[in-house]
Each structure stands twice: as C-alpha cells, then as structure tokens.
Scaffold this active site. Structure first.
Site, short mmCIF file in Angstrom:
data_model
loop_
_atom_site.label_atom_id
_atom_site.label_comp_id
_atom_site.label_asym_id
_atom_site.label_seq_id
_atom_site.Cartn_x
_atom_site.Cartn_y
_atom_site.Cartn_z
N GLY A 101 0.81 -1.21 0.00
CA GLY A 101 0.00 0.00 0.00
C GLY A 101 0.84 1.26 0.00
N THR A 127 1.36 3.40 -2.38
CA THR A 127 1.03 4.38 -3.42
C THR A 127 0.46 5.68 -2.85
OG1 THR A 127 -1.12 3.28 -3.70
CG2 THR A 127 0.63 2.68 -5.24
N ARG A 157 -1.58 1.05 -8.00
CA ARG A 157 -1.55 2.17 -8.95
C ARG A 157 -0.13 2.41 -9.45
NH1 ARG A 157 -4.92 6.32 -5.26
NH2 ARG A 157 -3.71 5.22 -3.64
N ASP A 162 -1.81 -6.21 -6.49
CA ASP A 162 -3.03 -6.17 -5.69
C ASP A 162 -2.94 -7.30 -4.68
OD1 ASP A 162 -5.60 -6.33 -4.62
OD2 ASP A 162 -6.60 -5.93 -6.52
N ASN A 184 0.83 -2.68 5.31
CA ASN A 184 0.07 -1.44 5.43
C ASN A 184 -1.18 -1.42 4.58
OD1 ASN A 184 -0.30 1.61 5.77
ND2 ASN A 184 0.08 1.43 3.56
N TYR A 198 -15.52 -3.38 8.84
CA TYR A 198 -14.17 -2.84 8.90
C TYR A 198 -13.54 -3.13 10.26
CZ TYR A 198 -10.23 0.35 9.16
OH TYR A 198 -8.97 0.88 9.34
N LYS A 232 -10.14 -5.42 11.26
CA LYS A 232 -9.00 -4.93 12.02
C LYS A 232 -8.85 -5.66 13.35
CE LYS A 232 -7.07 -2.02 9.24
NZ LYS A 232 -5.68 -2.23 8.78
N PRO A 273 -3.22 3.17 14.58
CA PRO A 273 -3.54 4.60 14.61
C PRO A 273 -5.02 4.85 14.92
CG PRO A 273 -2.52 3.94 12.52
CD PRO A 273 -2.99 2.70 13.21
N GLY A 274 -5.25 6.03 15.49
CA GLY A 274 -6.59 6.58 15.54
C GLY A 274 -6.89 7.29 14.23
#
Length: 252
Positions: A9, A11, A35, A60, A87, A153, A157, A183-184
């Site tokens: 991740g 990009t 990408r 991907d 990530n 989601y 996580k 992270p928040g």
C-alpha cells in the site's frame, strides 16, 4: 545492499510516508501497490532524494496467485527482506449490518485480512530462512473498539490484531519480531475511499480538530523498527491529542 523493507500500500498515505521515512534512515525498498503511476512517481522521488535502491511491485494484495508468483520471482538479493510493513488496507462504506453492501464487505475482508495473510505467508519463510526479520502490521483503533457504521471494517481490524498476536507466537522460535502500530484518526485518502469519493463527507471527519498525519505513523513505524535487537514493541496505539477513543473526539 542496505537493509530491505517491503511496504504494501505504498502508493499513498501511510505507506508512501513509510517509504520516505525508511529510505531516509538507510533502507532499500520494495514498494508495492495497485496504482502503477503512483509507484513510478514515488520511485522517482525516492531515487532523487535518498541514497537507496528501489524495487517496484505493481500488485493487488487480494490476488493470491499474483502475490506468491511475484514474491517468488524476486531477484535473490531482494529476497533478503529485513522489514515487512503490512500497510495495505481500506474501509468502504458506513452502512448498518442489515443494509450492508456485500461487495464492500468482500473488498475489506479480501484486502485487510486475506491480503495481509498472503503477503505474510510469502515473505515470512524468507525471514525464517535467515533467522531474522521484523513484521509490522498497521492495524487501527478499529481493531481495539467497535463504532457505529464500522461493523465489518472493525471486524477485519480485530482480525489483524489477533493475527498479529498469533504471528508473534509463531515467529518467536525464529528470532523474528512482530509488531502492531494502531492509529486513531489519520487524515489520508482513507475517508475518501470509505465515502466512495465524496470529499465533502470525507473532510467532515477531520473538521474541528488536528488529526494524525501519515508522517506521524511513519515516524512510529520507524521507531518500532529501530529498537535494539533484544527489544520488540508488541503493540502501539497512537491517537491525536483530541481523540481519546474511537468515538470520543473534541472538536472546536
């Protein structure tokens, strides 16, 4: 070669910031993402500003066969991966479970859970062979708490949080560190993706307070990765000063 970090991740957002931070402290980088144009731009910037080597993987993480094929075909010198930053991840939609859009669920599960597993399954044996390495999973406050509209989601996580603990146990005999950085609220493309391109709704998420930024998370990833050999940071939960929990935020 220098130490090698593999960042998924890369990009945009946290992944891009991690690439710049780790290049700055002496890593050569495998940068991956879907990408190609963004990867090309990042590669050019890294080569211009840092003394590092770059290997790009337009990839991907949801595509199992591609993940294993591309990693298996890495040149031998690039298989000596010292740090894996898992990530790649996303949130899509905020619907209640009874109104959930199945395609949104599939995207989150396939990216956040299965994609992380595919990458880890392909990379961890390379670390085990060398008896060294460090896996850092970028998790979330959503892996610690559940909030309205976050059902699937948050479930993904929570799964990553559990997987991180399982990986820590499984990697223990092989001298491989495993860590979570959770992270928040971070202002990146995250909310734009969640609201499917609605920038007005995305901007409202961060109105009235100072959120975290991608560089804050990259700094934390670099801190975790740079501890002495005898130190493993199992888990860091990092929040904006104005945020105490998934739902408690003070706004102006």
């Amino acid at each position: 070669m220098n130490r090698i970090a593999f960042i998924t991740g890369a990009t945009a957002g946290i992944g891009e910031a991690c690439a710049k931070k780790l290049a700055n402290v002496g890593y050569d980088l495998i940068i991956s993402g879907r990408r190609e144009e963004n990867l090309n731009k990042l590669e050019a910037e890294l080569l211009k500003n840092f003394n590092c080597k770059i290997f790009k993987l337009v990839l991907d993480v949801r595509k199992q066969d591609d993940v294993f094929d591309r990693i298996n075909k890495l040149p031998e010198e690039w298989k000596k991966i010292d740090l894996l930053v898992n990530n790649a991840g996303l949130a899509v939609g905020v619907t209640a479970i009874q109104d959930g859009i199945i395609d949104d669920w599939e995207r989150m599960i396939d990216t956040n859970v299965k994609g992380l597993l595919y990458i880890t399954r392909a990379v961890s044996p390379l670390m085990i062979e060398r008896k060294q390495g460090h896996i850092i999973n970028v998790t979330s406050i959503a892996g610690k708490e559940v909030y309205p509209g976050g059902n699937v989601y948050c479930a993904t996580k929570h799964a990553v949080d559990a997987l991180t603990k399982g990986m820590r146990i499984d990697m223990l005999p092989h001298n491989i560190k495993v860590s979570s950085v959770a992270p928040g609220m971070v202002e990146t493309e995250f909310s734009i993706v969640r609201f499917k391109g609605d920038t007005d709704k995305a901007d409202q998420v961060y109105n009235g307070f100072t959120p975290l930024y991608a560089d804050d998370i990259a700094d934390t990833v670099e801190f975790v990765a740079s501890r002495p050999a005898h130190v493993n940071i199992n888990d860091i939960l990092i929040m904006p000063t104005a945020q105490a929990s998934a739902r408690d935020v003070v706004r102006d």
